[in-house]
Design a protein around this motif. Structure first.
Motif, mmCIF file in Angstrom:
data_model
loop_
_atom_site.group_PDB
_atom_site.id
_atom_site.type_symbol
_atom_site.label_atom_id
_atom_site.label_comp_id
_atom_site.label_asym_id
_atom_site.label_seq_id
_atom_site.Cartn_x
_atom_site.Cartn_y
_atom_site.Cartn_z
ATOM 1 N N GLY A 205 -4.211 -11.040 2.481
ATOM 2 C CA GLY A 205 -3.262 -10.773 3.250
ATOM 3 C C GLY A 205 -1.581 -11.624 2.958
ATOM 4 N N THR A 206 -1.837 -12.003 0.820
ATOM 5 C CA THR A 206 -0.897 -13.615 0.727
ATOM 6 C C THR A 206 -0.069 -12.642 -0.304
ATOM 7 O OG1 THR A 206 -2.478 -15.068 1.579
ATOM 8 C CG2 THR A 206 -0.670 -15.338 -0.439
ATOM 9 N N PRO A 207 1.156 -12.177 -0.838
ATOM 10 C CA PRO A 207 1.599 -12.164 -2.258
ATOM 11 C C PRO A 207 1.396 -13.122 -3.156
ATOM 12 C CG PRO A 207 3.599 -12.989 0.526
ATOM 13 C CD PRO A 207 1.967 -13.243 0.290
ATOM 14 N N VAL A 208 1.255 -12.369 -3.708
ATOM 15 C CA VAL A 208 1.233 -13.334 -5.096
ATOM 16 C C VAL A 208 2.215 -12.898 -6.405
ATOM 17 C CG1 VAL A 208 1.192 -10.790 -6.884
ATOM 18 C CG2 VAL A 208 -0.659 -13.010 -7.001
ATOM 19 N N PHE A 209 1.774 -14.978 -7.153
ATOM 20 C CA PHE A 209 3.550 -15.239 -7.525
ATOM 21 C C PHE A 209 3.303 -13.771 -8.864
ATOM 22 C CE2 PHE A 209 2.356 -18.960 -6.118
ATOM 23 C CZ PHE A 209 2.821 -19.666 -5.723
ATOM 24 N N ARG A 341 -3.248 -3.735 3.515
ATOM 25 C CA ARG A 341 -3.075 -2.731 3.992
ATOM 26 C C ARG A 341 -2.857 -2.064 2.181
ATOM 27 N NH1 ARG A 341 -2.837 -2.558 9.512
ATOM 28 N NH2 ARG A 341 -4.545 -2.930 10.112
ATOM 29 N N LEU A 342 -0.928 -2.574 1.863
ATOM 30 C CA LEU A 342 0.105 -1.947 0.638
ATOM 31 C C LEU A 342 -1.426 -2.071 -0.533
ATOM 32 C CD1 LEU A 342 2.542 -4.460 0.498
ATOM 33 C CD2 LEU A 342 2.682 -1.862 1.256
ATOM 34 N N PRO A 343 -1.106 -0.393 -1.013
ATOM 35 C CA PRO A 343 -1.626 -0.550 -2.311
ATOM 36 C C PRO A 343 -1.506 -1.972 -3.549
ATOM 37 C CG PRO A 343 -0.102 1.583 -1.812
ATOM 38 C CD PRO A 343 -0.299 0.439 -1.304
ATOM 39 N N LEU A 344 -2.931 -2.369 -4.366
ATOM 40 C CA LEU A 344 -2.202 -3.061 -4.796
ATOM 41 C C LEU A 344 -1.415 -3.435 -5.572
ATOM 42 C CD1 LEU A 344 -3.472 -5.906 -5.784
ATOM 43 C CD2 LEU A 344 -4.817 -4.792 -7.361
ATOM 44 N N PRO A 345 -1.218 -2.131 -6.818
ATOM 45 C CA PRO A 345 0.234 -2.337 -8.032
ATOM 46 C C PRO A 345 1.459 -2.436 -6.756
ATOM 47 C CG PRO A 345 -0.935 -0.044 -7.889
ATOM 48 C CD PRO A 345 -1.331 -0.872 -6.345
ATOM 49 N N LEU A 346 1.636 -1.993 -6.063
ATOM 50 C CA LEU A 346 2.626 -2.103 -4.828
ATOM 51 C C LEU A 346 3.464 -3.579 -4.274
ATOM 52 C CD1 LEU A 346 5.445 -1.200 -2.970
ATOM 53 C CD2 LEU A 346 4.046 -0.406 -1.471
ATOM 54 N N ASN A 348 2.109 -6.204 -5.756
ATOM 55 C CA ASN A 348 1.839 -6.780 -7.361
ATOM 56 C C ASN A 348 3.506 -6.356 -7.494
ATOM 57 O OD1 ASN A 348 -0.650 -7.844 -7.649
ATOM 58 N ND2 ASN A 348 -1.256 -6.465 -9.054
ATOM 59 N N LEU A 349 4.231 -5.267 -7.055
ATOM 60 C CA LEU A 349 5.387 -5.249 -7.377
ATOM 61 C C LEU A 349 6.351 -6.197 -6.091
ATOM 62 C CD1 LEU A 349 7.270 -4.213 -8.953
ATOM 63 C CD2 LEU A 349 8.021 -2.372 -6.691
ATOM 64 N N LEU A 350 6.170 -6.103 -5.507
ATOM 65 C CA LEU A 350 6.708 -7.060 -3.891
ATOM 66 C C LEU A 350 7.110 -8.094 -3.888
ATOM 67 C CD1 LEU A 350 6.956 -3.660 -1.093
ATOM 68 C CD2 LEU A 350 8.325 -4.359 -3.113
ATOM 69 N N GLY A 351 5.589 -8.594 -3.823
ATOM 70 C CA GLY A 351 5.021 -9.826 -3.675
ATOM 71 C C GLY A 351 5.914 -11.048 -4.085
ATOM 72 N N PRO A 352 6.101 -11.596 -6.299
ATOM 73 C CA PRO A 352 6.608 -12.035 -6.182
ATOM 74 C C PRO A 352 8.197 -12.464 -5.836
ATOM 75 C CG PRO A 352 5.893 -11.493 -7.858
ATOM 76 C CD PRO A 352 5.715 -10.287 -6.595
ATOM 77 N N HIS A 353 8.480 -11.472 -5.441
ATOM 78 C CA HIS A 353 9.914 -11.783 -4.442
ATOM 79 C C HIS A 353 9.842 -11.894 -3.105
ATOM 80 C CE1 HIS A 353 11.924 -9.271 -7.552
ATOM 81 N NE2 HIS A 353 11.027 -7.784 -7.295
ATOM 82 N N ILE A 354 9.078 -12.086 -2.683
ATOM 83 C CA ILE A 354 8.456 -12.868 -1.056
ATOM 84 C C ILE A 354 8.139 -14.375 -1.787
ATOM 85 C CG2 ILE A 354 7.230 -12.690 1.161
ATOM 86 C CD1 ILE A 354 7.415 -9.430 0.614
ATOM 87 N N VAL A 355 7.080 -14.290 -2.246
ATOM 88 C CA VAL A 355 6.314 -16.065 -2.680
ATOM 89 C C VAL A 355 7.554 -16.691 -3.107
ATOM 90 C CG1 VAL A 355 5.718 -15.026 -4.441
ATOM 91 C CG2 VAL A 355 4.002 -16.193 -2.715
#
Length: 359
Positions: A205-209, A341-346, A348-355
């Motif tokens: 449940g953690t945003p990715v770099f 619950r987010l689809p993994l591609p989504l 991966n797209l959003l995570g860097p903007h949050i992290v």
């Protein structure tokens, strides 16, 4: 084993102390001091200025104290700005250690005063030092919030002794993985590492770099940054990005596939990092920090490592209370469940903007 460095500046005298900002052409000089300063860590290296600015687009303020024309202390800082979490001056975001590295209390006081003045000038909510060990003469007015521990242990020159130092139950998992034919290799690109890592943190449940973050780490730190991947046959099951500093190895970003738990690939991955480092002459294994009361904390204890509380300290500047930006805060539980619950591609797209706002 180690990269060539310039000779360190001579020990400082009792001359006046001047605090200056690191310039682009001074990285080698800064690193020469870091390489020999007992207080310094991998996260005090000048390359983090490039990571902060080019990778995360945060303003950096890498301060150093100078005496008699020689560097006598360093303090890497970066200015985090976040609409969600406010503004902070931190040493150092995205790093487990930080704070002032120096050899005298007078140098520490000079850098401390400069950092507080900078924090007030920037109007941040708080100033944060991520000490690994609190100096004996540290200012007691700083606020402290127990949240993390680090796990560090010397490596024996003989690999078999390191294996025997792992508690019996955990050692059995490593031996089972060996018997099953798991093997490791050094990877020279992100082909296997990034998908495994991204999927692993998504399950937490953690945003990715961003992928470019890891590519930049490899570029900036060169041979001091390496990727180790565990395979079963041709199938990659776990992968970890390692840092090397002086005589230490630090497995920093790691993850395993859904199969890794059943095959023991995660345990085998850390054993291989240990074994390979030992063979290359490294003498200390830094298992990194974990939050108190988490599975990662228990995992490292099960490896026989003793937790060492990390004395992170804070000075409030404009904020009225310490920040609570961590996954253990109940207010983030809903976000974590939704992120999983987010689809993994989504993700991966959003995570860097949050992290990049988390630090």
């Amino acid at each position: 084993m180690h990269e060539a460095r310039l000779a360190p500046d001579p020990a400082p005298s009792s001359a006046a102390i001047a605090v200056r900002s690191l310039q682009g052409n001074e990285h080698a000089r800064w690193d020469a001091f870091v390489d020999t300063c007992p207080d310094a860590t991998f996260f005090h290296r000048a390359g983090w200025q490039t990571i902060m600015e080019q990778g995360f687009h945060h303003d950096s303020h890498f301060l150093y104290a100078e005496q008699d024309g020689h560097i006598a202390g360093v303090l890497p800082l970066a200015h985090l700005r976040s609409r969600m979490f406010g503004s902070a001056l931190v040493s150092l975001p995205f790093c487990v250690y930080g704070g002032i590295a120096c050899g005298s209390s007078s140098v520490r006081q000079a850098l401390d005063s400069a950092a507080l003045a900078l924090a007030r000038r920037l109007g941040v909510g708080h100033l944060e030092y991520r000490w690994r060990e609190l100096p004996e003469d540290a200012d007691s007015s700083w606020l402290h919030k127990p949240l993390y521990a680090t796990f560090r242990r010397p490596l024996h020159p003989d690999a078999e002794q390191n294996l025997l130092a792992i508690p019996r139950k955990q050692r059995a998992v490593v031996r089972k993985a060996m018997a099953a034919g798991l093997h490791s290799a050094i990877d020279y690109d992100l082909k296997h590492f990034y998908p495994i890592y991204a999927a692993s943190v998504h399950r937490l449940g953690t945003p990715v770099f961003a992928r470019r973050h890891f590519a930049l780490l490899r570029t900036v730190f060169g041979k001091a940054c390496e990727i180790l991947t565990v395979y079963h046959g041709q199938q990659a099951q776990a992968s970890v990005l390692l840092f090397y500093f002086r005589d230490e190895v630090l497995p920093y970003y790691g993850g395993g596939s859904v199969l890794a738990r059943s095959t023991g690939a995660n345990d085998f991955m850390y054993w291989e990092a240990m074994r390979r480092a030992c063979a290359r002459g490294y003498r200390l294994f830094d298992f990194g920090r974990s939050k108190l009361g988490t599975g990662a904390y228990d995992f490292k204890k099960n490896w026989g490592f003793t937790p060492q509380p990390l004395p992170y300290v804070y000075q409030l500047v404009r904020a009225k209370a310490l920040p609570e930006v961590n996954p253990l805060n109940p207010k983030y539980a809903l976000f974590i469940r939704a992120w999983r619950r987010l689809p993994l591609p989504l993700a991966n797209l959003l995570g860097p903007h949050i992290v990049r706002q988390l630090g």
